[in-house]
Design a protein around this motif. Structure first.
Motif, mmCIF file in Angstrom:
data_model
loop_
_atom_site.group_PDB
_atom_site.id
_atom_site.type_symbol
_atom_site.label_atom_id
_atom_site.label_comp_id
_atom_site.label_asym_id
_atom_site.label_seq_id
_atom_site.Cartn_x
_atom_site.Cartn_y
_atom_site.Cartn_z
ATOM 1 N N GLU A 1 -9.616 -5.773 -10.115
ATOM 2 C CA GLU A 1 -8.469 -4.870 -10.140
ATOM 3 C C GLU A 1 -7.440 -5.317 -11.179
ATOM 4 O O GLU A 1 -6.839 -4.496 -11.868
ATOM 5 C CB GLU A 1 -7.827 -4.776 -8.758
ATOM 6 C CG GLU A 1 -8.685 -4.068 -7.734
ATOM 7 C CD GLU A 1 -7.922 -3.784 -6.449
ATOM 8 O OE1 GLU A 1 -6.718 -4.111 -6.377
ATOM 9 O OE2 GLU A 1 -8.543 -3.234 -5.516
ATOM 10 N N GLU B 1 -1.070 2.214 -9.610
ATOM 11 C CA GLU B 1 0.024 2.959 -8.982
ATOM 12 C C GLU B 1 1.084 2.010 -8.440
ATOM 13 O O GLU B 1 2.290 2.258 -8.575
ATOM 14 C CB GLU B 1 -0.525 3.832 -7.855
ATOM 15 C CG GLU B 1 -1.408 4.975 -8.326
ATOM 16 C CD GLU B 1 -2.125 5.664 -7.174
ATOM 17 O OE1 GLU B 1 -2.356 6.881 -7.278
ATOM 18 O OE2 GLU B 1 -2.443 4.992 -6.166
ATOM 19 N N ARG B 2 0.645 0.917 -7.854
ATOM 20 C CA ARG B 2 1.593 -0.032 -7.269
ATOM 21 C C ARG B 2 2.409 -0.723 -8.362
ATOM 22 O O ARG B 2 3.627 -0.904 -8.222
ATOM 23 C CB ARG B 2 0.840 -1.056 -6.420
ATOM 24 C CG ARG B 2 0.112 -0.438 -5.247
ATOM 25 C CD ARG B 2 -0.675 -1.493 -4.451
ATOM 26 N NE ARG B 2 -1.503 -0.864 -3.420
ATOM 27 C CZ ARG B 2 -2.166 -1.525 -2.488
ATOM 28 N NH1 ARG B 2 -2.102 -2.850 -2.452
ATOM 29 N NH2 ARG B 2 -2.899 -0.875 -1.594
ATOM 30 N N GLY C 1 0.893 3.122 -3.330
ATOM 31 C CA GLY C 1 -0.295 3.747 -3.903
ATOM 32 C C GLY C 1 -1.562 3.030 -3.498
ATOM 33 O O GLY C 1 -1.535 1.875 -3.058
ATOM 34 N N ASN C 2 -2.681 3.717 -3.666
ATOM 35 C CA ASN C 2 -3.973 3.150 -3.299
ATOM 36 C C ASN C 2 -4.524 2.226 -4.372
ATOM 37 O O ASN C 2 -5.345 1.359 -4.076
ATOM 38 C CB ASN C 2 -4.980 4.275 -3.022
ATOM 39 C CG ASN C 2 -4.626 5.081 -1.781
ATOM 40 O OD1 ASN C 2 -4.158 4.526 -0.801
ATOM 41 N ND2 ASN C 2 -4.845 6.381 -1.837
ATOM 42 N N THR C 3 -4.094 2.413 -5.609
ATOM 43 C CA THR C 3 -4.621 1.613 -6.706
ATOM 44 C C THR C 3 -3.568 0.631 -7.187
ATOM 45 O O THR C 3 -2.364 0.839 -7.028
ATOM 46 C CB THR C 3 -5.053 2.487 -7.887
ATOM 47 O OG1 THR C 3 -3.895 3.084 -8.485
ATOM 48 C CG2 THR C 3 -6.009 3.590 -7.424
ATOM 49 N N ALA D 1 0.818 -1.214 0.000
ATOM 50 C CA ALA D 1 0.000 0.000 0.000
ATOM 51 C C ALA D 1 0.853 1.265 0.000
ATOM 52 O O ALA D 1 0.382 2.327 -0.411
ATOM 53 C CB ALA D 1 -0.941 0.005 1.197
#
Length: 356
Positions: A289, A268-269, A263-265, A260
């Motif tokens: 996701e 992003e990760r 990033g939250n998404t 986490a």
């Protein structure tokens, strides 16, 4: 169609139409299987065969199949010991421990290759400091030399069966209490201390041709503020630069709490992992996701990454289950490995680590 940089998972024991379409997406490079994807040896063989027939070059089929608590396939497979059992033997008889580590690697990989699985995320190269419940007896030993030797011989046995190895969790998850599946652990040791201990098994196996490394979702605060799997300092400067690693770097699962930070998404990760130096990312347990990541991911996999991933395919023409059944040396190895595992006491195993 070349392999992509994303590894996805499946919901059950057979492919759905939606999953077939997902596996045909150009950003997909592999599939990771879990216990939920296994019902029997015959079913597993049928599933892997269908996955491999979807594309050329075929998708990489991977699994977390280490032994002990982390053995995704059980019915019909040899029960593998926790690696700490090899460490205990090493304390008493190092030559016997090395030999049995190689036999364990052979059994582990031969049964997977006979089932159509290309690659297992093994061995664990973390040191057992006695504080990490998520690592615990998954680690060979507390001493770097023991872990280095046993890891090398396990890798040697895996190669005998036509499978390469993946060392994890770089640079070492064993010194922190928290489980990165559920939290973001922080290791406050200086780099010199980590170099002198935890990095030694990675160095040893890299020198002997380790094909892949999985970094930890752990922050090593005196080295970088970012977790290792999202850190160019760890992946590019230290792993590739100082240790000379030329194989594939594969992220730990992006749905874990330890990811986490990036990033939250999932997008992003994944971007943070690629920019840090990962060649492949694991998008697991959240199919919606994963689908979104595939549709939105703007990342062109490099020719160098493709060549690294190609090494993760299992060697062609592995022994099949009928061959293994009639191979007297293999059957002897199965008995040796099962005896070390304490085959009769199923209650001691508990649930798999990292299952959704």
């Amino acid at each position: 169609m070349p392999l992509g940089p994303v590894c996805v998972d499946l919901a059950g024991t057979e492919l759905t139409d939606a999953e077939r379409q997902r596996l045909l997406h150009p950003q997909v490079g592999g599939v990771i299987l879990f216990s939920r994807n296994f019902r029997s040896v015959a079913q597993l063989c049928a599933l892997t065969r269908e996955i491999h027939q979807l594309r050329s070059p075929r998708l990489i089929i991977a699994v977390d199949h280490e032994g002990g608590r982390v053995q995704r396939f059980r019915d019909g497979f040899t029960r593998l010991p926790p690696m700490a059992e090899l460490g205990k033997l090493w304390n008493d008889d190092r030559a016997a421990a090395r030999a049995l580590a190689a036999r364990t690697g052979w059994v582990l990989a031969a049964e997977l290759r006979a089932s159509g699985v290309d690659f297992s995320f093994a061995p664990v190269l973390d040191l057992d400091y006695g504080v990490s419940t998520v690592i615990g007896n998954r680690a060979f030993h507390a001493h770097p030399h023991a872990v280095s030797e046993l890891g090398q011989y396990l890798m040697q046995g895996m190669r005998q069966a036509g499978m390469n190895a993946c060392g994890k969790h770089f640079p070492g998850h064993g010194h922190v209490v928290l489980d990165s599946h559920h939290a973001l652990p922080v290791d406050d040791r200086p780099l010199s201390e980590i170099h002198g201990a935890d990095l030694q098994p990675f160095r040893r196996l890299i020198e002997h041709g380790l094909a892949a490394v999985m970094p930890a979702h752990v922050i090593y605060a005196k080295v970088d503020e970012r977790p290792a799997g999202f850190s160019p300092r760890w992946l590019q400067d230290i792993l590739r630069g100082q240790l000379g690693f030329q194989g594939a770097i594969i992220s730990d699962a992006l749905d874990m709490a330890g990811a986490a930070f990036a990033g939250n998404t999932i997008e992003e990760r994944a971007k943070a992992a690629f920019e840090a130096g990962c060649d492949l990312v694991l998008a697991t347990n959240r199919p919606e996701e994963a689908e979104r990541l595939l549709q939105r991911l703007d990342w062109q996999i490099s020719p160098v990454s493709l060549s690294r991933l190609a090494r993760l395919h299992g060697e062609p023409n592995p022994l099949q289950w009928d061959d293994l059944v009639h191979d007297l040396d293999f059957q002897s190895a199965r008995r040796e490995v099962a005896a070390l595992a304490g085959e009769g006491d199923i209650s001691r195993w508990g649930p798999d680590v990292g299952e959704a």
